[in-house]
Design a protein around this motif. Structure first.
Motif, PDB file in Angstrom:
ATOM      1  N   ILE A 104       0.846  -1.212   0.000  1.00  0.00           N
ATOM      2  CA  ILE A 104       0.000   0.000   0.000  1.00  0.00           C
ATOM      3  C   ILE A 104       0.875   1.254   0.000  1.00  0.00           C
ATOM      4  O   ILE A 104       0.661   2.190  -0.778  1.00  0.00           O
ATOM      5  N   ILE A 105       1.879   1.270   0.858  1.00  0.00           N
ATOM      6  CA  ILE A 105       2.755   2.450   0.966  1.00  0.00           C
ATOM      7  C   ILE A 105       3.457   2.725  -0.365  1.00  0.00           C
ATOM      8  O   ILE A 105       3.467   3.859  -0.856  1.00  0.00           O
ATOM      9  N   ALA A 106       4.031   1.689  -0.947  1.00  0.00           N
ATOM     10  CA  ALA A 106       4.786   1.875  -2.195  1.00  0.00           C
ATOM     11  C   ALA A 106       3.863   2.300  -3.333  1.00  0.00           C
ATOM     12  O   ALA A 106       4.186   3.212  -4.097  1.00  0.00           O
ATOM     13  N   THR A 107       2.706   1.649  -3.423  1.00  0.00           N
ATOM     14  CA  THR A 107       1.806   1.956  -4.542  1.00  0.00           C
ATOM     15  C   THR A 107       1.268   3.375  -4.434  1.00  0.00           C
ATOM     16  O   THR A 107       1.269   4.130  -5.419  1.00  0.00           O
ATOM     17  N   ILE A 108       0.830   3.753  -3.237  1.00  0.00           N
ATOM     18  CA  ILE A 108       0.272   5.108  -3.080  1.00  0.00           C
ATOM     19  C   ILE A 108       1.374   6.157  -3.224  1.00  0.00           C
ATOM     20  O   ILE A 108       1.195   7.175  -3.907  1.00  0.00           O
ATOM     21  N   GLY A 109       2.524   5.923  -2.610  1.00  0.00           N
ATOM     22  CA  GLY A 109       3.633   6.890  -2.705  1.00  0.00           C
ATOM     23  C   GLY A 109       4.052   7.099  -4.151  1.00  0.00           C
ATOM     24  O   GLY A 109       4.211   8.238  -4.607  1.00  0.00           O
ATOM     25  N   CYS A 110       4.214   6.010  -4.894  1.00  0.00           N
ATOM     26  CA  CYS A 110       4.633   6.111  -6.298  1.00  0.00           C
ATOM     27  C   CYS A 110       3.532   6.740  -7.145  1.00  0.00           C
ATOM     28  O   CYS A 110       3.810   7.563  -8.025  1.00  0.00           O
ATOM     29  N   HIS A 111       2.289   6.363  -6.884  1.00  0.00           N
ATOM     30  CA  HIS A 111       1.185   6.930  -7.667  1.00  0.00           C
ATOM     31  C   HIS A 111       1.122   8.441  -7.493  1.00  0.00           C
ATOM     32  O   HIS A 111       0.990   9.192  -8.462  1.00  0.00           O
ATOM     33  N   GLN A 112       1.213   8.893  -6.251  1.00  0.00           N
ATOM     34  CA  GLN A 112       1.159  10.337  -6.016  1.00  0.00           C
ATOM     35  C   GLN A 112       2.310  11.050  -6.726  1.00  0.00           C
ATOM     36  O   GLN A 112       2.141  12.149  -7.256  1.00  0.00           O
ATOM     37  N   GLY A 113       3.472  10.431  -6.732  1.00  0.00           N
ATOM     38  CA  GLY A 113       4.618  11.039  -7.413  1.00  0.00           C
ATOM     39  C   GLY A 113       4.444  11.073  -8.915  1.00  0.00           C
ATOM     40  O   GLY A 113       4.607  12.113  -9.551  1.00  0.00           O
ATOM     41  N   LEU A 114       4.054   9.940  -9.492  1.00  0.00           N
ATOM     42  CA  LEU A 114       3.940   9.853 -10.954  1.00  0.00           C
ATOM     43  C   LEU A 114       2.806  10.708 -11.498  1.00  0.00           C
ATOM     44  O   LEU A 114       2.849  11.150 -12.637  1.00  0.00           O
ATOM     45  N   TYR A 115       1.769  10.926 -10.687  1.00  0.00           N
ATOM     46  CA  TYR A 115       0.628  11.707 -11.156  1.00  0.00           C
ATOM     47  C   TYR A 115       0.679  13.158 -10.657  1.00  0.00           C
ATOM     48  O   TYR A 115      -0.327  13.860 -10.693  1.00  0.00           O
ATOM     49  N   THR A 116       1.839  13.602 -10.199  1.00  0.00           N
ATOM     50  CA  THR A 116       1.983  15.004  -9.781  1.00  0.00           C
ATOM     51  C   THR A 116       1.795  15.916 -10.984  1.00  0.00           C
ATOM     52  O   THR A 116       2.310  15.644 -12.060  1.00  0.00           O
ATOM     53  N   GLU A 117       1.041  16.990 -10.779  1.00  0.00           N
ATOM     54  CA  GLU A 117       0.910  17.986 -11.844  1.00  0.00           C
ATOM     55  C   GLU A 117       2.249  18.686 -12.009  1.00  0.00           C
ATOM     56  O   GLU A 117       3.051  18.738 -11.068  1.00  0.00           O
ATOM     57  N   LYS A 118       2.472  19.245 -13.209  1.00  0.00           N
ATOM     58  CA  LYS A 118       3.783  19.830 -13.482  1.00  0.00           C
ATOM     59  C   LYS A 118       3.920  21.236 -12.882  1.00  0.00           C
ATOM     60  O   LYS A 118       3.963  22.238 -13.589  1.00  0.00           O
ATOM     61  N   ALA A 119       3.936  21.302 -11.561  1.00  0.00           N
ATOM     62  CA  ALA A 119       4.185  22.573 -10.869  1.00  0.00           C
ATOM     63  C   ALA A 119       4.859  22.222  -9.550  1.00  0.00           C
ATOM     64  O   ALA A 119       4.492  21.238  -8.908  1.00  0.00           O
ATOM     65  N   SER A 120       5.847  23.029  -9.154  1.00  0.00           N
ATOM     66  CA  SER A 120       6.654  22.640  -7.999  1.00  0.00           C
ATOM     67  C   SER A 120       5.832  22.553  -6.712  1.00  0.00           C
ATOM     68  O   SER A 120       6.096  21.719  -5.858  1.00  0.00           O
ATOM     69  N   GLU A 121       4.802  23.430  -6.555  1.00  0.00           N
ATOM     70  CA  GLU A 121       4.014  23.367  -5.317  1.00  0.00           C
ATOM     71  C   GLU A 121       3.192  22.080  -5.266  1.00  0.00           C
ATOM     72  O   GLU A 121       2.791  21.635  -4.190  1.00  0.00           O
ATOM     73  N   GLU A 122       2.962  21.467  -6.425  1.00  0.00           N
ATOM     74  CA  GLU A 122       2.201  20.227  -6.461  1.00  0.00           C
ATOM     75  C   GLU A 122       2.976  19.066  -5.828  1.00  0.00           C
ATOM     76  O   GLU A 122       2.386  18.097  -5.363  1.00  0.00           O
ATOM     77  N   VAL A 123       4.308  19.168  -5.831  1.00  0.00           N
ATOM     78  CA  VAL A 123       5.116  18.107  -5.210  1.00  0.00           C
ATOM     79  C   VAL A 123       4.806  18.038  -3.716  1.00  0.00           C
ATOM     80  O   VAL A 123       4.631  16.953  -3.146  1.00  0.00           O
ATOM     81  N   GLY A 124       4.715  19.208  -3.085  1.00  0.00           N
ATOM     82  CA  GLY A 124       4.379  19.257  -1.651  1.00  0.00           C
ATOM     83  C   GLY A 124       3.003  18.671  -1.386  1.00  0.00           C
ATOM     84  O   GLY A 124       2.805  17.903  -0.439  1.00  0.00           O
ATOM     85  N   ARG A 125       2.063  19.039  -2.256  1.00  0.00           N
ATOM     86  CA  ARG A 125       0.691  18.522  -2.075  1.00  0.00           C
ATOM     87  C   ARG A 125       0.660  17.011  -2.280  1.00  0.00           C
ATOM     88  O   ARG A 125      -0.018  16.299  -1.544  1.00  0.00           O
ATOM     89  N   ALA A 126       1.379  16.538  -3.271  1.00  0.00           N
ATOM     90  CA  ALA A 126       1.399  15.091  -3.537  1.00  0.00           C
ATOM     91  C   ALA A 126       2.009  14.345  -2.347  1.00  0.00           C
ATOM     92  O   ALA A 126       1.536  13.262  -1.978  1.00  0.00           O
ATOM     93  N   THR A 127       3.031  14.925  -1.746  1.00  0.00           N
ATOM     94  CA  THR A 127       3.690  14.300  -0.593  1.00  0.00           C
ATOM     95  C   THR A 127       2.719  14.188   0.580  1.00  0.00           C
ATOM     96  O   THR A 127       2.604  13.134   1.225  1.00  0.00           O
ATOM     97  N   THR A 128       2.010  15.283   0.837  1.00  0.00           N
ATOM     98  CA  THR A 128       1.025  15.268   1.934  1.00  0.00           C
ATOM     99  C   THR A 128      -0.075  14.244   1.657  1.00  0.00           C
ATOM    100  O   THR A 128      -0.444  13.458   2.533  1.00  0.00           O
ATOM    101  N   ARG A 129      -0.573  14.271   0.418  1.00  0.00           N
ATOM    102  CA  ARG A 129      -1.640  13.320   0.060  1.00  0.00           C
ATOM    103  C   ARG A 129      -1.164  11.880   0.217  1.00  0.00           C
ATOM    104  O   ARG A 129      -1.918  11.017   0.682  1.00  0.00           O
ATOM    105  N   ALA A 130       0.081  11.633  -0.141  1.00  0.00           N
ATOM    106  CA  ALA A 130       0.610  10.267  -0.046  1.00  0.00           C
ATOM    107  C   ALA A 130       0.524   9.763   1.392  1.00  0.00           C
ATOM    108  O   ALA A 130       0.069   8.640   1.641  1.00  0.00           O
ATOM    109  N   VAL A 131       0.943  10.594   2.341  1.00  0.00           N
ATOM    110  CA  VAL A 131       0.939  10.168   3.745  1.00  0.00           C
ATOM    111  C   VAL A 131      -0.501   9.975   4.238  1.00  0.00           C
ATOM    112  O   VAL A 131      -0.829   8.965   4.873  1.00  0.00           O
ATOM    113  N   VAL A 132      -1.363  10.944   3.908  1.00  0.00           N
ATOM    114  CA  VAL A 132      -2.756  10.876   4.381  1.00  0.00           C
ATOM    115  C   VAL A 132      -3.449   9.622   3.802  1.00  0.00           C
ATOM    116  O   VAL A 132      -4.077   8.856   4.546  1.00  0.00           O
ATOM    117  N   TYR A 133      -3.319   9.422   2.500  1.00  0.00           N
ATOM    118  CA  TYR A 133      -3.979   8.272   1.874  1.00  0.00           C
ATOM    119  C   TYR A 133      -3.394   6.953   2.380  1.00  0.00           C
ATOM    120  O   TYR A 133      -4.127   5.979   2.584  1.00  0.00           O
TER     121      TYR A 133
END
Lengths: 257, 310
Positions: free
Chosen positions: A210-239
């Motif tokens: 679960i951790i690997a799949t969600i972490g990788c998914h959030q990374g690979l589906y990050t929108e192309k903007a630097s602030e989105e990396v932070g949001r994807a990181t937070t979402r990864a932990v929450v999900y």
């Protein structure tokens, strides 16, 4: 009323889309695994990142959790005249629940977020596209090693965490209730079943996936903007945390009917 | 809003600013100047089959038409430039050529094979004959320069580590980056990263190399240096180069043919001389660096609106 239904419907669709993407990523990862498309070096690096680097925080978390749990159990057990079962009670709880679940939460916060941040940064800086132009499937090169690392290292960490938690429990029981080594550890071999430990390991394997799949998914589906990396990181932990708890319930019911 | 709330900032003409600035010393990190004119190229034979044939490409992204009805051909050995204003679809077109995105309509034939119909495995086969340099280099942060260059060969069983190292050294030498094998991308300047990314793109000896804004973010000297390097590399290796840029002077200096993208379509395809001689308004303005008169940008601030006039 209609707008509320529309919002609800949109959220349901969004949720279904998310699980669809997760399932597709998981399936593509499994296809690579079945074909033996495993890159040795990144897999070892990820095992080190997920396992070795997470060990200190897992150890600290499990040590104090074991001590707190033992403190409560020793107190209650002495009232009931069951002090001889404190060690077993701590070990059983660690192996069944606290070991795999707490370890997974800690690894999700540490390694799951790192996966999302690293892959998200690679996406934003076109490194993922660069992989594709060099005829390399990002799922094979980036996700498979993290998937294997999560699947293999979270159970190992959970087992180490079990031992540290039980040991921490002994320290606390010794300090507060004056329990001896024999009195504490002696109750474990005759009462703790091997299946209980194995079930905890099985849970940890699922949590690692679960951790690997969600972490990788959030990374690979990050929108192309630097602030989105932070949001994807937070979402990864929450999900990760939400799904680990939900999966823990399902797995507990299935493994301990 | 009253006129008193609006400040007007006049930007100094560039020549005045240049006159005040002290001359910068040339880079001392091994990035030597390669004059564009020093590389002699053979005439391109356009009688045979084109390497790349783009036929009636349309690209629509989230309802917005990005590229409309674009067709052109590129022959082996050419240096082909794609120019256009920001947002004209240059990078989108480049991504289509290597299969990173699929066009909404149209065909892209690489050596006669329609790559728009290929799945990812098929594209990976075709991509072994292609290389791409990204706008911001896209080097892998966690790898050294040598590991970045050698990436495409990392799993090859038919080459020894010595052969791999030799090939990496040869490529880094070609882009004048010898001695940087063990340096991490974070320790390299922008120009050096571009060079390493060019070496990485050449690792598989591609027939086609795509360059996305190779001079972006570089000073004029380094920009000229990189485009000179692209011409040298293309000539030395015989590879075809497709170069996307809005740096017109550099494109005019090295390209065999060029294409002007504007208003979602092709405005003109021709040689640099054709571009210079064109009386199409957008091409003329673009090639000669002419704006449409004074341009004003409005910038909102907490205290009002500032007009920036340039």
């Amino acid at each position: 009323m209609l707008s509320a239904i529309a919002v609800l419907g949109a959220q349901v669709l969004k949720g279904l889309e998310y699980f669809g993407e997760l399932s597709e990523l998981h399936l593509r990862t499994l296809v690579h695994l079945t074909r033996g498309n495993v890159e040795y070096r990144p897999t070892v690096e990820q095992m080190s990142s997920v396992g070795v680097s997470s060990l200190p925080i897992v150890a600290v978390t499990m040590l104090f959790s074991g001590m707190v749990f033992s403190y409560h159990v020793a107190d209650q057990a002495s009232l009931l005249g069951a002090s001889g079962y404190v060690g077993w009670a701590v070990a059983e709880t660690m192996a069944r629940e606290l070991g795999p679940a707490l370890t997974a939460i800690v690894v999700a916060a540490r390694a799951g977020s790192a996966m999302a941040a690293e892959l998200g940064t690679m996406k934003v800086t076109e490194q993922i596209d660069a992989l594709r132009t060099m005829a390399t499937d990002p799922v094979q090169y980036l996700v498979v090693p993290r998937y294997l690392a999560g699947m293999m290292m979270v159970p190992v960490l959970a087992l180490i965490g079990d031992v540290i938690g039980v040991t921490g429990g002994f320290v606390m029981a010794n300090l507060t209730a004056g329990m001896t080594v024999d009195g504490y550890f002696g109750s474990i071999p005759g009462n703790l079943e091997i299946w209980t430990v194995a079930a905890g390991v099985i849970k940890a394997i699922f949590f690692g996936i679960i951790i690997a799949t969600i972490g990788c998914h959030q990374g690979l589906y990050t929108e192309k903007a630097s602030e989105e990396v932070g949001r994807a990181t937070t979402r990864a932990v929450v999900y990760c945390i939400m799904l680990i708890y939900a999966a823990n319930l399902v797995l507990t019911v299935l493994l301990f009917p | 809003m009253s006129a008193s709330e609006r400040d007007v900032i006049k930007i100094a003409p560039e020549d005045e600013a240049d006159a005040r600035a002290a001359p910068e010393p040339l880079p001392a990190d091994g990035e030597h100047f390669i004059p564009r004119a020093s590389v002699q190229r053979q005439p391109i034979d356009r009688s045979g089959e084109p390497l790349l044939s783009i036929e009636d490409i349309h690209q629509v992204i989230e309802g917005a038409v990005i590229i409309h009805d674009v067709s052109f051909k590129i022959w082996p050995g050419e240096i082909f430039g794609i120019m256009g204003m920001s947002g004209s679809g240059k990078t989108t077109l480049l991504r289509l050529l290597i299969g990173l995105d699929k066009p909404t309509e149209g065909r892209i034939l690489f050596k006669g094979e329609d790559i728009t119909q290929l799945d990812e495995d098929g594209l990976n086969r075709v991509r072994k004959s292609m290389g791409m340099c990204f706008q911001y280099s896209a080097l892998f942060d966690s790898m050294t320069a040598a590991e970045n260059v050698a990436f495409a060969w990392r799993n090859r069983k038919d080459v020894t580590p010595e052969q791999r190292s030799e090939r990496v050294a040869q490529l880094l030498s070609m882009v004048e980056m010898s001695g940087t094998e063990d340096r991490m991308p974070a320790d390299l300047s922008g120009g050096m990263r571009k060079r390493v990314s060019i070496a990485r793109a050449l690792m598989e000896e591609p027939e086609l190399v795509l360059y996305d804004e190779p001079s972006s973010g570089l000073d004029p000297v380094m920009s000229c240096n990189i485009t000179g390097l692209i011409k040298k590399v293309s000539t030395d290796t015989g590879s075809t180069a497709v170069m996307v840029s809005h740096d017109v002077s550099n494109l005019l200096g090295i390209c065999d043919r060029m294409l002007m993208l504007h208003d979602r379509g092709v405005q003109l395809i021709g040689t640099p001389d054709d571009m210079r001689a064109s009386d199409l308004p957008i091409v003329h303005r673009f090639v000669h660096g002419l704006g449409a008169g004074e341009m004003t940008e409005h910038c909102s601030t907490p205290t009002g609106v500032i007009d920036v006039v340039g």
